[in-house]
Scaffold this active site. Structure first.
Site, PDB file in Angstrom:
ATOM      1  N   LYS A   8       0.825  -1.208   0.000  1.00 22.47           N
ATOM      2  CA  LYS A   8       0.000   0.000   0.000  1.00 22.47           C
ATOM      3  C   LYS A   8       0.863   1.263   0.000  1.00 22.47           C
ATOM      4  O   LYS A   8       0.588   2.193  -0.740  1.00 22.47           O
ATOM      5  CB  LYS A   8      -0.895   0.052   1.251  1.00 22.47           C
ATOM      6  CG  LYS A   8      -1.929  -1.047   1.352  1.00 22.47           C
ATOM      7  CD  LYS A   8      -2.859  -0.809   2.553  1.00 22.47           C
ATOM      8  CE  LYS A   8      -2.157  -0.881   3.903  1.00 22.47           C
ATOM      9  NZ  LYS A   8      -1.659  -2.208   4.270  1.00 22.47           N
ATOM     10  N   ARG A  83      -9.467   1.507   8.622  1.00 25.09           N
ATOM     11  CA  ARG A  83      -9.204   0.091   8.897  1.00 25.09           C
ATOM     12  C   ARG A  83     -10.335  -0.572   9.652  1.00 25.09           C
ATOM     13  O   ARG A  83     -10.267  -1.775   9.890  1.00 25.09           O
ATOM     14  CB  ARG A  83      -7.923  -0.042   9.717  1.00 25.09           C
ATOM     15  CG  ARG A  83      -6.660  -0.281   8.882  1.00 25.09           C
ATOM     16  CD  ARG A  83      -5.503  -0.140   9.844  1.00 25.09           C
ATOM     17  NE  ARG A  83      -4.349  -0.913   9.570  1.00 25.09           N
ATOM     18  CZ  ARG A  83      -3.228  -0.441   8.994  1.00 25.09           C
ATOM     19  NH1 ARG A  83      -3.188   0.777   8.529  1.00 25.09           N
ATOM     20  NH2 ARG A  83      -2.180  -1.216   8.871  1.00 25.09           N
ATOM     21  N   ARG A 122      11.723  -7.305   5.955  1.00 21.66           N
ATOM     22  CA  ARG A 122      12.003  -5.869   5.805  1.00 21.66           C
ATOM     23  C   ARG A 122      13.334  -5.540   6.449  1.00 21.66           C
ATOM     24  O   ARG A 122      13.724  -6.125   7.454  1.00 21.66           O
ATOM     25  CB  ARG A 122      10.888  -5.036   6.447  1.00 21.66           C
ATOM     26  CG  ARG A 122       9.733  -4.814   5.497  1.00 21.66           C
ATOM     27  CD  ARG A 122       8.656  -4.007   6.173  1.00 21.66           C
ATOM     28  NE  ARG A 122       7.603  -3.654   5.211  1.00 21.66           N
ATOM     29  CZ  ARG A 122       6.380  -3.295   5.560  1.00 21.66           C
ATOM     30  NH1 ARG A 122       6.046  -3.236   6.827  1.00 21.66           N
ATOM     31  NH2 ARG A 122       5.486  -2.977   4.654  1.00 21.66           N
ATOM     32  N   ARG A 128      10.525   0.341  11.897  1.00 15.48           N
ATOM     33  CA  ARG A 128       9.334  -0.344  12.399  1.00 15.48           C
ATOM     34  C   ARG A 128       9.694  -1.279  13.533  1.00 15.48           C
ATOM     35  O   ARG A 128      10.745  -1.898  13.516  1.00 15.48           O
ATOM     36  CB  ARG A 128       8.676  -1.142  11.265  1.00 15.48           C
ATOM     37  CG  ARG A 128       8.256  -0.281  10.110  1.00 15.48           C
ATOM     38  CD  ARG A 128       7.400  -1.069   9.160  1.00 15.48           C
ATOM     39  NE  ARG A 128       6.135  -1.427   9.744  1.00 15.48           N
ATOM     40  CZ  ARG A 128       4.957  -1.144   9.199  1.00 15.48           C
ATOM     41  NH1 ARG A 128       4.890  -0.500   8.080  1.00 15.48           N
ATOM     42  NH2 ARG A 128       3.859  -1.526   9.781  1.00 15.48           N
ATOM     43  N   ARG A 139      -1.090  -8.934  12.918  1.00 12.47           N
ATOM     44  CA  ARG A 139      -1.521  -7.827  12.053  1.00 12.47           C
ATOM     45  C   ARG A 139      -2.368  -8.355  10.898  1.00 12.47           C
ATOM     46  O   ARG A 139      -3.351  -7.730  10.503  1.00 12.47           O
ATOM     47  CB  ARG A 139      -0.310  -7.054  11.527  1.00 12.47           C
ATOM     48  CG  ARG A 139       0.284  -6.140  12.596  1.00 12.47           C
ATOM     49  CD  ARG A 139       1.691  -5.683  12.270  1.00 12.47           C
ATOM     50  NE  ARG A 139       1.796  -5.011  10.989  1.00 12.47           N
ATOM     51  CZ  ARG A 139       2.925  -4.938  10.280  1.00 12.47           C
ATOM     52  NH1 ARG A 139       4.042  -5.491  10.728  1.00 12.47           N
ATOM     53  NH2 ARG A 139       2.931  -4.308   9.141  1.00 12.47           N
TER      54      ARG A 139
HETATM   55  P1  AMP Z   1       0.831   0.554   8.622  1.00  6.42           P
HETATM   56  O1  AMP Z   1       2.095   1.313   8.442  1.00  6.42           O
HETATM   57  O2  AMP Z   1      -0.307   1.126   7.821  1.00  6.42           O
HETATM   58  O3  AMP Z   1       0.991  -0.915   8.401  1.00  6.42           O
HETATM   59  O4  AMP Z   1       0.399   0.738  10.161  1.00  6.42           O
HETATM   60  C1  AMP Z   1       1.237   0.274  11.209  1.00  6.42           C
HETATM   61  C2  AMP Z   1       0.457   0.178  12.514  1.00  6.42           C
HETATM   62  O5  AMP Z   1      -0.083   1.460  12.847  1.00  6.42           O
HETATM   63  C3  AMP Z   1      -0.749  -0.743  12.465  1.00  6.42           C
HETATM   64  O6  AMP Z   1      -0.418  -2.093  12.700  1.00  6.42           O
HETATM   65  C4  AMP Z   1      -1.615  -0.161  13.574  1.00  6.42           C
HETATM   66  O7  AMP Z   1      -1.131  -0.508  14.846  1.00  6.42           O
HETATM   67  C5  AMP Z   1      -1.371   1.328  13.401  1.00  6.42           C
HETATM   68  N1  AMP Z   1      -2.339   1.920  12.430  1.00  6.42           N
HETATM   69  C6  AMP Z   1      -2.074   2.474  11.216  1.00  6.42           C
HETATM   70  N2  AMP Z   1      -3.187   2.913  10.620  1.00  6.42           N
HETATM   71  C7  AMP Z   1      -4.206   2.630  11.467  1.00  6.42           C
HETATM   72  C8  AMP Z   1      -5.613   2.804  11.408  1.00  6.42           C
HETATM   73  N3  AMP Z   1      -6.222   3.359  10.350  1.00  6.42           N
HETATM   74  N4  AMP Z   1      -6.337   2.384  12.482  1.00  6.42           N
HETATM   75  C9  AMP Z   1      -5.759   1.830  13.570  1.00  6.42           C
HETATM   76  N5  AMP Z   1      -4.444   1.602  13.664  1.00  6.42           N
HETATM   77  C10 AMP Z   1      -3.664   1.999  12.635  1.00  6.42           C
END
Ligand code: AMP
Length: 183
Positions: A8, A83, A122, A128, A139
């Site tokens: 994404k 989400r 990664r 991260r 996740r």
């Molecule tokens: P990402 O980089 O989009 O994979 O997000 C990493 C982490 O951030 C996720 O595993 C969640 O813990 C948190 N996170 C990111 N976006 C959201 C969202 N829209 N709602 C809730 N948690 C989020």
């Protein structure tokens, strides 16, 4: 939208550059807040490290703030948000006020074994702390339970859902998306 590791961020960034619109990634915003040691970042950290979702009102607040600074006519890409169905409903309320609804959803799909391979491989350059195999599995599960229903929710509302295969090369996937979006 798509599972963690579907690409994404990569595809969203390329698409935003191509369309010349801003991209808002809640994951990146949260990692920045955490790196700055803000109150919000501290609140988000334990959820992120456990592979759980940060509470809806936190991410809705981040998105509301970002959209406040964005002209309603200009367009934007949301990456990793919404989400949950509650987030999608909150977003709808924000967009209703702007009188600028969503055009569509891009849904990137990748088989589970490939997600695990990508996420646990990664290189650490993204700062991260949620790449442990157990966290990665959590996740993916959270995605299946909470986020996939959002795609169905949008489809039921009649929003255009563009389903894309996230397996090919970055360039192949990007040109496929651009072709679809231009239709
Ligand atoms: P990402 O980089 O989009 O994979 O997000 C990493 C982490 O951030 C996720 O595993 C969640 O813990 C948190 N996170 C990111 N976006 C959201 C969202 N829209 N709602 C809730 N948690 C989020």
């Amino acid at each position: 939208m798509g599972p963690p590791g579907a690409g994404k961020g990569t595809q969203g960034e390329l698409l935003a550059r191509h369309l010349e619109v801003p991209r808002f990634s809640t994951g990146e915003m949260l990692r920045e807040a955490r790196a700055q040691g803000s109150e919000l970042g501290r609140r988000a950290q334990s959820y992120m490290d456990a592979g759980e979702l940060v509470p809806d009102e936190v991410v809705l607040g981040l998105i509301a703030e970002a959209l406040d600074d964005t002209p309603p006519t200009g367009g934007f890409i949301l990456d990793g948000f919404p989400r949950t169905v509650a987030q999608a409903q909150g977003l709808d309320a924000i967009l209703d006020e702007r009188e600028a609804p969503l055009d569509g959803v891009v849904w990137l799909n990748v088989p589970e074994e490939e997600l695990v391979r990508r996420l646990t491989g990664r290189d650490g350059s993204e700062n991260r702390t949620d790449d442990e195999p157990e966290t990665v599995r959590r996740r993916i599960q959270v995605y299946r339970d909470e986020t996939e229903p959002v795609v169905r929710w949008y489809a039921r509302k009649g929003l255009r859902v563009i389903e894309a295969d996230g397996m090919g090369s970055i360039e192949e996937i990007q040109s496929g998306l651009r072709r679809e979006l231009a239709r």
